[in-house]
Structure formats: C-alpha cells, structure tokens
Design a protein around this motif. Structure first.
Motif, PDB file in Angstrom:
ATOM      1  N   HIS A  61      -0.612   8.561  46.197  1.00  0.00           N
ATOM      2  CA  HIS A  61       0.126   9.719  46.699  1.00  0.00           C
ATOM      3  C   HIS A  61      -0.763  10.938  46.478  1.00  0.00           C
ATOM      4  O   HIS A  61      -1.159  11.232  45.348  1.00  0.00           O
ATOM      5  N   GLU A  64      -0.381  13.634  43.569  1.00  0.00           N
ATOM      6  CA  GLU A  64      -0.234  13.205  42.173  1.00  0.00           C
ATOM      7  C   GLU A  64      -1.558  13.406  41.436  1.00  0.00           C
ATOM      8  O   GLU A  64      -2.357  12.482  41.253  1.00  0.00           O
ATOM      9  N   ASN A  94      -5.701   8.149  48.586  1.00  0.00           N
ATOM     10  CA  ASN A  94      -5.198   8.856  49.763  1.00  0.00           C
ATOM     11  C   ASN A  94      -5.900  10.212  49.887  1.00  0.00           C
ATOM     12  O   ASN A  94      -5.351  11.252  49.526  1.00  0.00           O
ATOM     13  N   GLY A  97      -3.968  12.869  51.963  1.00  0.00           N
ATOM     14  CA  GLY A  97      -2.911  13.537  51.226  1.00  0.00           C
ATOM     15  C   GLY A  97      -3.458  14.498  50.194  1.00  0.00           C
ATOM     16  O   GLY A  97      -2.912  15.586  49.978  1.00  0.00           O
ATOM     17  N   ARG A 103       2.179  14.091  49.597  1.00  0.00           N
ATOM     18  CA  ARG A 103       2.407  12.724  49.144  1.00  0.00           C
ATOM     19  C   ARG A 103       1.987  11.716  50.202  1.00  0.00           C
ATOM     20  O   ARG A 103       1.388  10.693  49.904  1.00  0.00           O
ATOM     21  N   GLU A 104       2.278  12.032  51.461  1.00  0.00           N
ATOM     22  CA  GLU A 104       2.142  11.062  52.536  1.00  0.00           C
ATOM     23  C   GLU A 104       0.791  11.145  53.254  1.00  0.00           C
ATOM     24  O   GLU A 104      -0.004  12.048  53.045  1.00  0.00           O
ATOM     25  N   ASP A 110       4.443   6.919  53.745  1.00  0.00           N
ATOM     26  CA  ASP A 110       4.076   6.749  52.344  1.00  0.00           C
ATOM     27  C   ASP A 110       3.176   5.519  52.236  1.00  0.00           C
ATOM     28  O   ASP A 110       3.626   4.394  52.495  1.00  0.00           O
ATOM     29  N   ASN A 112       2.212   3.891  49.785  1.00  0.00           N
ATOM     30  CA  ASN A 112       2.704   2.910  48.819  1.00  0.00           C
ATOM     31  C   ASN A 112       3.954   2.179  49.308  1.00  0.00           C
ATOM     32  O   ASN A 112       4.612   1.495  48.530  1.00  0.00           O
ATOM     33  N   HIS A 146      -0.054   6.889  38.474  1.00  0.00           N
ATOM     34  CA  HIS A 146       0.871   7.691  39.272  1.00  0.00           C
ATOM     35  C   HIS A 146       1.497   8.793  38.415  1.00  0.00           C
ATOM     36  O   HIS A 146       1.355   8.802  37.186  1.00  0.00           O
ATOM     37  N   GLY A 149       7.475  12.032  41.286  1.00  0.00           N
ATOM     38  CA  GLY A 149       7.446  12.729  42.555  1.00  0.00           C
ATOM     39  C   GLY A 149       8.192  14.049  42.496  1.00  0.00           C
ATOM     40  O   GLY A 149       9.063  14.263  41.647  1.00  0.00           O
ATOM     41  N   SER A 188       4.957  -2.275  48.434  1.00  0.00           N
ATOM     42  CA  SER A 188       4.153  -1.415  47.566  1.00  0.00           C
ATOM     43  C   SER A 188       2.837  -2.092  47.216  1.00  0.00           C
ATOM     44  O   SER A 188       2.668  -3.309  47.382  1.00  0.00           O
ATOM     45  N   SER A 208       4.096  15.578  40.118  1.00  0.00           N
ATOM     46  CA  SER A 208       3.160  15.921  41.177  1.00  0.00           C
ATOM     47  C   SER A 208       2.778  17.394  41.118  1.00  0.00           C
ATOM     48  O   SER A 208       3.500  18.221  40.560  1.00  0.00           O
TER      49      SER A 208
END
Length: 328
Positions: A61, A64, A94, A97, A103-104, A110, A112, A146, A149, A188, A208
């Motif tokens: 993400h 993060e 990512n 992102g 995040r996406e 997403d 994940n 991680h 969120g 995931s 995050s």
C-alpha cells in the motif's frame, strides 16, 4: 522462473547473480502516460555460502510509510547482507501508490486484493501476476511490512493464520509485542504465499502517512531475530534482547462510536485495560455534549482510530477478547 543452479547462481528477473554479490535489479511495473517507465527496485544480497532465500517487502500500500522505513533501515545498516543464503528486499512494492501517497494503484484497485493476479487483467492484477511469477517462486520465507490504514494506528503485531504452527513458531521468534491470529484475506499476498507453501509473517505497526520510531525499531529488531534464527545474520550484529514475550491474541473485536463528534483518545495503543475503564471521549463542537467511552471488556487495545472526528458506527478501539465476535 527464478532458480538457483548447481553452482549456487541465482537466475532472477533476467539476470544471473552469483554467490557473494550485491545487485539491484529494476523490475518494470508499467509506464506513465508520458511513456516513462515505472520500475520497482529489487535489492538482492547474496552470501558466498548457500542457505535460505528470504524475501522482505513493504509498501504494497503506497501510503504505508512505516513499513518502507523498516526495510530502508535493514538495507542502510547492512542487516540485509546475509552470512549465508540470500536476502531480497523490495522496500516499495507499489511505487505508483508511493509516488502519489495513495493506498491503491492508479486503476483504483488495492494491490493486496489482486493476488495471484492475471496476465491480461487490470494494471494492479497484471503487476501482482508478475510479482508472483517472477519473484515469489524463489522465496523460502517472506516478511511483509504494513501499517494501519487511514487514521488507524496499529500496535506492533505479527499476524498469523489459525493453525499455522510453523508461522506461529516464527512469530514467537520475531517477538513483536502482539501476535494476532487473523483470517487470511482472499486474494491477498499472504494468501498467495500460503497457497504456494511459502511461510510468511505479516507485520502491522503504526498508521499510514506516518513514520514512528518505536514501531520501526520493533520491525527491524524482529527481522534481525528471524535472520539470526535462520543462521543468516552476520556475527557483527548483536541479536536484540527479548525483554517480554509476545502476547498471543486469538480473538478481538472493534468498539464502535455510539455517537458522531470529536474523538478524544485517553489511553495509549497497546495498553491493557480493564472492563469499564475510561478510554476515550466523544464531544460535540459546541460544548454541549460529552460521552465517555469505556472498555466493554478487559483486554489489550491493539488498534486505535486516531481520527479527530468520527461518525456514529465508526470503529474506534480494537480490543482483544476471550470470545469470537462477528465484527472481528
């Protein structure tokens, strides 16, 4: 497919990496609208002596940051240079992102939730497929970092699947403050590793868009303990002492806001609270209303919503419990 031949030469991402070498390979992710390639640096450190292959990832993400900081420290301190075997670090999976602090992926998906991916699907699915096909098969063990969120702050914790005795054993070695038994999310990265027979520990800590020194320390020290357990940590590093035993949490539930308003947190994340203990307040903006939040059972607070304002029904405190709850 990546592989290690009889001469201990690793073939990965179209490159051959002999023993004792340090290599960074840029894995092509996709292109921007300007046709500029977006590449994911894959940092490979190989010892002269054969051993396990450990894949360490963060930034699945893009917002993060704490996980990225943990892997950055492992690299900058040379902890990722193994005494035997191979350590592969991907600090920012990512990159899209990360560039946008989102995040996406750019397609709104997403990453994940897109594993194991598809060869001809949406952008996030295509990347998940390439990651699964080109990197995962070489790994003997995975560490994935991680954070919570949005505004949710996670106490440092390792998440493992119920009944996965090997990962529960490794979680004890990592020794985060908490080991949380949690279901594997469909599609995931963790589920894909599990289906491929690759042990994986998922670390959660902090939130995050935030970098927390204590959370980073827990992540780095846990990774060092894992590498030491696998006999991969170089002797110049001292294995971090264990001053406590990880608390195993098998059941937990979210306490939700009974009212909308301004949220005032009164206890730190990770604290053990007693049933009925005063843990927070919800007020209105006008000084007319004040509601005290009290713990509905005794347990550990493993996640706190640090948003300044909440709506009725928003998850506020994640509290360990003795029995299962539908909102776990």
């Amino acid at each position: 497919m990546p592989q290690i031949d009889e001469n201990n030469i690793l073939s990965i991402l179209g490159k051959k990496v002999p023993p004792g070498k340090s290599v960074t390979i840029n894995m092509n992710m996709a292109k921007l609208y300007t046709t500029t390639s977006v590449e994911v640096p894959v940092i490979i450190e190989r010892a002269k002596h054969p051993g396990p292959v450990v894949l360490i990832t963060a930034g699945i993400h893009g917002d993060e940051i704490n996980g990225v900081e943990i892997v950055r420290q492992l690299i900058s301190k040379g902890i990722n240079k193994p005494d035997r075997g191979t350590v592969i670090c991907v600090p920012v999976v990512n990159v899209f992102g990360f560039l946008n602090m989102m995040r996406e992926f750019p397609d709104g998906r997403d990453l994940n939730r897109m594993f194991p991916g598809t060869k001809n699907g949406p952008l996030a699915s295509r990347f998940a497929y390439q990651f699964k096909e080109r990197l995962l098969p070489i790994a003997d063990f995975c560490l994935d970092f991680h954070t919570g969120g949005a505004s949710r702050f996670n106490a440092a914790q390792i998440r493992v699947k119920k009944g996965d005795l090997e990962c529960i054993k490794l979680a004890k070695v990592f020794n985060a403050p908490f080991t949380v038994v949690s279901k594997t999310i469909t599609k995931s990265y963790r589920e894909t590793c599990s289906k491929m027979g690759i042990p994986i520990l998922l670390f959660e800590g902090g939130k995050s868009m935030n970098s927390n020194k204590e959370i980073a320390r827990e992540g780095v020290e846990g990774a060092m303990r894992i590498l030491s357990h696998l006999q991969m940590l170089k002797s110049r590093f001292e294995v971090p002492e264990i001053h406590f035993k990880s608390v195993l949490i098998e059941n937990s539930t979210w306490m939700r806001a009974k009212y909308s308003g301004l949220l005032h947190i009164k206890i730190p994340c990770g604290k053990h609270v007693e049933k009925g203990e005063y843990i927070g307040t919800i007020t209105d903006p006008y000084g007319k209303f004040r509601h005290k939040i009290k713990a509905k059972n005794s347990g550990y607070i493993i996640n706190i919503n640090e948003a300044a304002i909440v709506y009725q029904g928003d998850a506020v405190f994640h509290l360990s419990s003795l029995t299962n709850n539908p909102e776990d």
